[in-house]
Design a protein around this motif. Structure first.
Motif, PDB file in Angstrom:
ATOM      1  N   ALA A  78      10.256  12.267 -10.187  1.00 23.50           N
ATOM      2  CA  ALA A  78       9.510  11.950 -11.408  1.00 23.50           C
ATOM      3  C   ALA A  78       8.563  13.075 -11.812  1.00 23.50           C
ATOM      4  O   ALA A  78       7.809  12.936 -12.771  1.00 23.50           O
ATOM      5  N   GLY A  79       8.601  14.160 -11.074  1.00 23.20           N
ATOM      6  CA  GLY A  79       7.786  15.311 -11.443  1.00 23.20           C
ATOM      7  C   GLY A  79       6.437  15.376 -10.772  1.00 23.20           C
ATOM      8  O   GLY A  79       5.584  16.176 -11.165  1.00 23.20           O
ATOM      9  N   GLY A  80       6.219  14.549  -9.761  1.00 22.87           N
ATOM     10  CA  GLY A  80       4.933  14.531  -9.085  1.00 22.87           C
ATOM     11  C   GLY A  80       4.995  15.122  -7.689  1.00 22.87           C
ATOM     12  O   GLY A  80       6.052  15.524  -7.211  1.00 22.87           O
ATOM     13  N   THR A  81       3.833  15.171  -7.082  1.00 24.78           N
ATOM     14  CA  THR A  81       3.738  15.637  -5.705  1.00 24.78           C
ATOM     15  C   THR A  81       3.716  14.427  -4.787  1.00 24.78           C
ATOM     16  O   THR A  81       2.870  13.545  -4.945  1.00 24.78           O
ATOM     17  N   PRO A  82       4.620  14.371  -3.844  1.00 23.26           N
ATOM     18  CA  PRO A  82       4.689  13.197  -2.953  1.00 23.26           C
ATOM     19  C   PRO A  82       3.374  12.982  -2.207  1.00 23.26           C
ATOM     20  O   PRO A  82       2.753  13.944  -1.749  1.00 23.26           O
ATOM     21  N   PHE A  83       2.985  11.742  -2.112  1.00 19.76           N
ATOM     22  CA  PHE A  83       1.768  11.404  -1.386  1.00 19.76           C
ATOM     23  C   PHE A  83       2.127  11.198   0.083  1.00 19.76           C
ATOM     24  O   PHE A  83       3.182  10.662   0.406  1.00 19.76           O
ATOM     25  N   GLU A  84       1.225  11.617   0.964  1.00 19.55           N
ATOM     26  CA  GLU A  84       1.590  11.614   2.387  1.00 19.55           C
ATOM     27  C   GLU A  84       0.546  10.967   3.280  1.00 19.55           C
ATOM     28  O   GLU A  84       0.555  11.168   4.493  1.00 19.55           O
ATOM     29  N   GLU A  85      -0.337  10.190   2.686  1.00 22.66           N
ATOM     30  CA  GLU A  85      -1.401   9.589   3.491  1.00 22.66           C
ATOM     31  C   GLU A  85      -1.426   8.075   3.306  1.00 22.66           C
ATOM     32  O   GLU A  85      -0.966   7.551   2.299  1.00 22.66           O
ATOM     33  N   ALA A  86      -2.008   7.412   4.295  1.00 16.13           N
ATOM     34  CA  ALA A  86      -2.180   5.966   4.182  1.00 16.13           C
ATOM     35  C   ALA A  86      -3.215   5.651   3.113  1.00 16.13           C
ATOM     36  O   ALA A  86      -4.087   6.464   2.815  1.00 16.13           O
ATOM     37  N   ASN A  87      -3.110   4.468   2.561  1.00 12.02           N
ATOM     38  CA  ASN A  87      -4.038   4.065   1.508  1.00 12.02           C
ATOM     39  C   ASN A  87      -5.449   3.928   2.078  1.00 12.02           C
ATOM     40  O   ASN A  87      -5.718   3.052   2.910  1.00 12.02           O
ATOM     41  N   THR A  88      -6.310   4.784   1.628  1.00 12.69           N
ATOM     42  CA  THR A  88      -7.662   4.845   2.190  1.00 12.69           C
ATOM     43  C   THR A  88      -8.454   3.577   1.911  1.00 12.69           C
ATOM     44  O   THR A  88      -9.152   3.059   2.788  1.00 12.69           O
ATOM     45  N   PHE A  89      -8.326   3.094   0.697  1.00 12.71           N
ATOM     46  CA  PHE A  89      -9.114   1.912   0.329  1.00 12.71           C
ATOM     47  C   PHE A  89      -8.753   0.719   1.213  1.00 12.71           C
ATOM     48  O   PHE A  89      -9.627   0.039   1.760  1.00 12.71           O
ATOM     49  N   LEU A  90      -7.465   0.466   1.351  1.00 13.29           N
ATOM     50  CA  LEU A  90      -7.054  -0.680   2.176  1.00 13.29           C
ATOM     51  C   LEU A  90      -7.294  -0.415   3.657  1.00 13.29           C
ATOM     52  O   LEU A  90      -7.610  -1.332   4.414  1.00 13.29           O
ATOM     53  N   GLN A  91      -7.137   0.827   4.038  1.00  7.90           N
ATOM     54  CA  GLN A  91      -7.414   1.159   5.432  1.00  7.90           C
ATOM     55  C   GLN A  91      -8.879   0.835   5.765  1.00  7.90           C
ATOM     56  O   GLN A  91      -9.167   0.195   6.775  1.00  7.90           O
ATOM     57  N   ASP A  92      -9.767   1.268   4.890  1.00  5.79           N
ATOM     58  CA  ASP A  92     -11.196   1.097   5.159  1.00  5.79           C
ATOM     59  C   ASP A  92     -11.672  -0.339   4.968  1.00  5.79           C
ATOM     60  O   ASP A  92     -12.555  -0.807   5.701  1.00  5.79           O
ATOM     61  N   ASN A  93     -11.117  -0.992   3.977  1.00  2.00           N
ATOM     62  CA  ASN A  93     -11.650  -2.298   3.603  1.00  2.00           C
ATOM     63  C   ASN A  93     -10.886  -3.486   4.162  1.00  2.00           C
ATOM     64  O   ASN A  93     -11.401  -4.604   4.153  1.00  2.00           O
ATOM     65  N   VAL A  94      -9.667  -3.261   4.604  1.00  2.00           N
ATOM     66  CA  VAL A  94      -8.874  -4.381   5.090  1.00  2.00           C
ATOM     67  C   VAL A  94      -8.381  -4.150   6.518  1.00  2.00           C
ATOM     68  O   VAL A  94      -8.664  -4.954   7.418  1.00  2.00           O
ATOM     69  N   VAL A  95      -7.675  -3.068   6.723  1.00  2.00           N
ATOM     70  CA  VAL A  95      -7.005  -2.895   8.006  1.00  2.00           C
ATOM     71  C   VAL A  95      -7.976  -2.613   9.150  1.00  2.00           C
ATOM     72  O   VAL A  95      -7.940  -3.280  10.188  1.00  2.00           O
ATOM     73  N   THR A  96      -8.832  -1.630   8.956  1.00  2.68           N
ATOM     74  CA  THR A  96      -9.750  -1.274  10.050  1.00  2.68           C
ATOM     75  C   THR A  96     -10.626  -2.453  10.473  1.00  2.68           C
ATOM     76  O   THR A  96     -10.727  -2.740  11.679  1.00  2.68           O
ATOM     77  N   PRO A  97     -11.245  -3.156   9.530  1.00  4.67           N
ATOM     78  CA  PRO A  97     -12.026  -4.333   9.944  1.00  4.67           C
ATOM     79  C   PRO A  97     -11.164  -5.378  10.658  1.00  4.67           C
ATOM     80  O   PRO A  97     -11.608  -6.008  11.618  1.00  4.67           O
ATOM     81  N   ALA A  98      -9.934  -5.542  10.185  1.00  4.88           N
ATOM     82  CA  ALA A  98      -9.060  -6.534  10.807  1.00  4.88           C
ATOM     83  C   ALA A  98      -8.640  -6.104  12.206  1.00  4.88           C
ATOM     84  O   ALA A  98      -8.558  -6.933  13.121  1.00  4.88           O
ATOM     85  N   LEU A  99      -8.375  -4.822  12.356  1.00  5.76           N
ATOM     86  CA  LEU A  99      -7.971  -4.341  13.682  1.00  5.76           C
ATOM     87  C   LEU A  99      -9.070  -4.604  14.709  1.00  5.76           C
ATOM     88  O   LEU A  99      -8.789  -4.933  15.867  1.00  5.76           O
ATOM     89  N   ASP A 100     -10.293  -4.467  14.264  1.00  5.87           N
ATOM     90  CA  ASP A 100     -11.407  -4.704  15.181  1.00  5.87           C
ATOM     91  C   ASP A 100     -11.452  -6.155  15.645  1.00  5.87           C
ATOM     92  O   ASP A 100     -12.004  -6.455  16.703  1.00  5.87           O
ATOM     93  N   GLY A 101     -10.873  -7.024  14.834  1.00 10.05           N
ATOM     94  CA  GLY A 101     -10.947  -8.439  15.170  1.00 10.05           C
ATOM     95  C   GLY A 101      -9.682  -9.022  15.758  1.00 10.05           C
ATOM     96  O   GLY A 101      -9.587 -10.245  15.925  1.00 10.05           O
ATOM     97  N   LEU A 102      -8.700  -8.176  16.051  1.00  5.72           N
ATOM     98  CA  LEU A 102      -7.454  -8.700  16.612  1.00  5.72           C
ATOM     99  C   LEU A 102      -7.706  -9.227  18.030  1.00  5.72           C
ATOM    100  O   LEU A 102      -8.259  -8.518  18.875  1.00  5.72           O
ATOM    101  N   THR A 103      -7.277 -10.475  18.227  1.00  7.49           N
ATOM    102  CA  THR A 103      -7.511 -11.077  19.540  1.00  7.49           C
ATOM    103  C   THR A 103      -6.239 -11.571  20.202  1.00  7.49           C
ATOM    104  O   THR A 103      -6.194 -11.744  21.420  1.00  7.49           O
ATOM    105  N   ASP A 104      -5.225 -11.821  19.414  1.00  5.40           N
ATOM    106  CA  ASP A 104      -3.992 -12.357  19.983  1.00  5.40           C
ATOM    107  C   ASP A 104      -2.806 -12.018  19.075  1.00  5.40           C
ATOM    108  O   ASP A 104      -2.975 -11.377  18.024  1.00  5.40           O
ATOM    109  N   GLU A 105      -1.656 -12.470  19.485  1.00  8.86           N
ATOM    110  CA  GLU A 105      -0.446 -12.136  18.736  1.00  8.86           C
ATOM    111  C   GLU A 105      -0.477 -12.694  17.317  1.00  8.86           C
ATOM    112  O   GLU A 105      -0.057 -12.024  16.364  1.00  8.86           O
ATOM    113  N   ASP A 106      -0.964 -13.917  17.184  1.00 11.65           N
ATOM    114  CA  ASP A 106      -1.010 -14.506  15.848  1.00 11.65           C
ATOM    115  C   ASP A 106      -1.876 -13.687  14.895  1.00 11.65           C
ATOM    116  O   ASP A 106      -1.559 -13.553  13.706  1.00 11.65           O
TER     117      ASP A 106
END
Lengths: 242, 319
Positions: B167-195
């Protein structure tokens, strides 16, 4: 990966409840998409819907029947123009064929209780989808199942030896529907119409997952890396008035 | 008087389209530039943008939406548009992931969506890997799914990067910073079990699936719409599998909602930044973006904290 009958029944009940809730406004929503203020955009030529090259004598296994690929691939869609109503009527007819296919499968008596529950729910889903598309199709709606589709699936259902054979047919039907919606996304020009197709494709895909798990398939069998157009149904090869 | 962010963005897009229409020669030149490697049966002179110019109507992206209404003067343009053939490659994405629309505003937004999708896929890959390495996944079926889904997201990222290039753009090569910071990282800190691991995966899959379905109604070419749902349909299958692990209904709705799509703050702009920053930032003050279902909400206090709800998980970060 397998699923117990009890779990399947529970899932079916949950699906049914939420499906009914979700269907509450779908008729109006779909009508708006197709006949609201955006409708004129949808009234354009659908030549792309009917384009692409054929694949000659290639065949694809659909259930236990070898079907010429030309009957399944949108590549064979004719050099003609379909209106929005035509497209909606085609979708309606395919959904109604699915309804009849599920009814026929239930009537065989080969399905156990839990699976019957699932089949009834999925049948009802397709019936409600047909209602929605029928409303969109308006005067083009026939209210009839697509006979050409039934000509493929009905004999397979009649000859099915056991429950697994029926589940496999149902999964083929769901995968075929998902592929059809996928292909339609490469054809529909209007964004709202594309959005509508994009919200249906995933649901047919999820149906296929449930059926695949009931069949005890390997994970990779019902979760491909990409959704493709193999098995998509052509409105020319499966005409509404078949 | 309050204005929603969505409405502001709509108005900005409409303004961009109007500007493009006014700058006819410039737009044509830009269209040719952006469409340099695109397939077009009739060449640049028959592109949708060129036809829009000739007809004196906005491009398809330029349909001015005010209060939900659509001005349909450009229906003529749409009727005249002649997209190229769809050519689906082995990868599952069309070999030529663009068609003929060359409106710069369209291309810009398409690229935003492709970059955002890529960033979601890369985030999913890293999150699944973290889950696999966590030691919390003990069910062999869950472990098998995590590995397969990780690999599939990696393939999706590659396909989206290719589509971005096409499409004429430069491919992006990084994880989504916003979701990483606001969703994933906080959630990873709270993982306690498989569920909890499966729940996080389901949240990401839901965000991806619904974002792609929504994007299918936003992308400017039929080929890109098809391409995004070639992936979105698979994310939906992931959802169904993960819900099964949680003993939840696997197909809870008849039509995939788009309420839980990622918030606009998570969009990746041309500079690699996300959301509002890509468009010049917020004007200041408190802003709230709430999707139709209310299940995906982001509230940003002026210079203060950000609260994000994605897929049912809510996190708050200091500003």
């Amino acid at each position: 990966m397998e699923i117990t009958t009890r779990a399947l029944r529970q899932l079916a009940d949950d699906v049914d409840d939420q499906h009914r809730e979700a269907m509450a406004t779908v008729h109006e929503d779909l009508r708006e998409v197709h006949f609201g203020e955006t409708s004129r955009v949808l009234a354009r030529s659908r030549r792309r819907f009917l384009r692409d090259a054929g694949l000659g004598g290639a065949v694809l296994t659909l259930g236990s029947t070898l079907v010429p690929m030309a009957r399944l691939m949108p590549a064979a869609w004719a050099q003609e123009t379909l209106s929005d109503g035509d497209l909606a009527a085609f979708a309606e007819s395919v959904e109604l064929a699915a309804v009849e296919a599920y009814s026929a499968a239930i009537d065989t008596g080969l399905l156990d209780g839990g699976v019957v529950d699932v089949a009834e729910i999925f049948r009802r889903h397709h019936s409600e989808h047909a209602d929605a598309f029928g409303a969109v199709a308006s005067d083009a709606a026939t209210g009839e199942a697509n006979q050409a589709v039934l000509d493929v699936f009905a004999p397979q259902i009649g000859e099915a030896a056991d429950q697994d054979a029926l589940l496999q047919i149902a999964q083929d039907l769901e995968n075929g529907a998902a592929a059809t919606y996928y292909f339609s996304l490469g054809v529909l020009q209007d964004r709202d119409a594309a959005l509508a197709a994009a919200t249906v494709l995933p649901i047919e895909s999820q149906h296929a997952v449930v059926l695949g798990q009931a069949l005890g398939q390997d994970l990779e069998e019902y979760v491909p890396t990409f959704q493709g157009q193999e098995g998509a149904l052509s409105p020319r090869e499966y005409p509404v008035n078949g | 008087m309050n204005y929603s962010r969505d409405e502001v963005r709509r108005q900005l897009r409409a303004s961009r389209a109007d500007q493009a229409a006014a700058l006819g020669p410039w737009r044509d030149a830009l269209a040719r530039l952006f469409a340099a490697d695109r397939r077009s049966s009739g060449g640049p002179g028959t592109s949708a943008a060129a036809k829009a110019h000739l007809l004196g109507v906005p491009s398809r992206r330029g349909f001015l939406k005010i209060g939900g209404a659509t001005v349909l003067g450009a229906a003529v343009l749409a009727a005249c548009s002649d997209d190229g053939e769809t050519d689906v490659a082995e990868s599952g994405l069309p070999a030529d992931a663009t068609t003929t629309t060359a409106d710069p505003a369209d291309v810009e937004f398409d690229l935003d969506l492709l970059r955002t999708a890529t960033s979601l896929e890369i985030l999913a890959v890293s999150t699944y890997q973290t889950a696999i390495d966590s030691g919390l996944v003990t069910n062999p079926d869950v472990a098998q799914a995590a590995v397969l889904f990780r690999d599939q997201h990696d393939d999706h990222a590659g396909a989206l990067q290719q589509a971005t290039t096409d499409a004429g753009g430069t491919p992006f090569e990084e994880a989504n910073t916003f979701l990483q910071d606001n969703v994933v990282t906080p959630a990873l800190d709270g993982l306690t079990d498989e569920d909890s691991v499966v729940r996080l995966a389901l949240d990401l899959e839901t965000a991806a699936a619904e974002t792609y379905a929504w994007a299918a109604g936003e992308l400017s070419t039929t080929t890109l719409r098809q391409a995004i749902m070639g992936i979105g349909g698979v994310e939906a299958r992931h959802q169904a599998v993960l819900r099964g692990f949680l003993d939840e209904d696997q197909v809870p709705v008849a039509f995939l909602p788009v309420d839980d799509r990622v918030p606009e703050e998570a969009f990746v702009g041309a500079d690699g930044g996300s959301g509002a920053g890509a468009d010049g930032g917020d004007a200041g003050g408190d802003t709230t973006t709430t999707t139709a279902g209310g299940s995906s909400t982001t509230t940003t206090a002026g210079g203060g904290s950000t609260t994000t709800t994605v897929g049912g998980s809510t996190t708050t970060t200091a500003g």
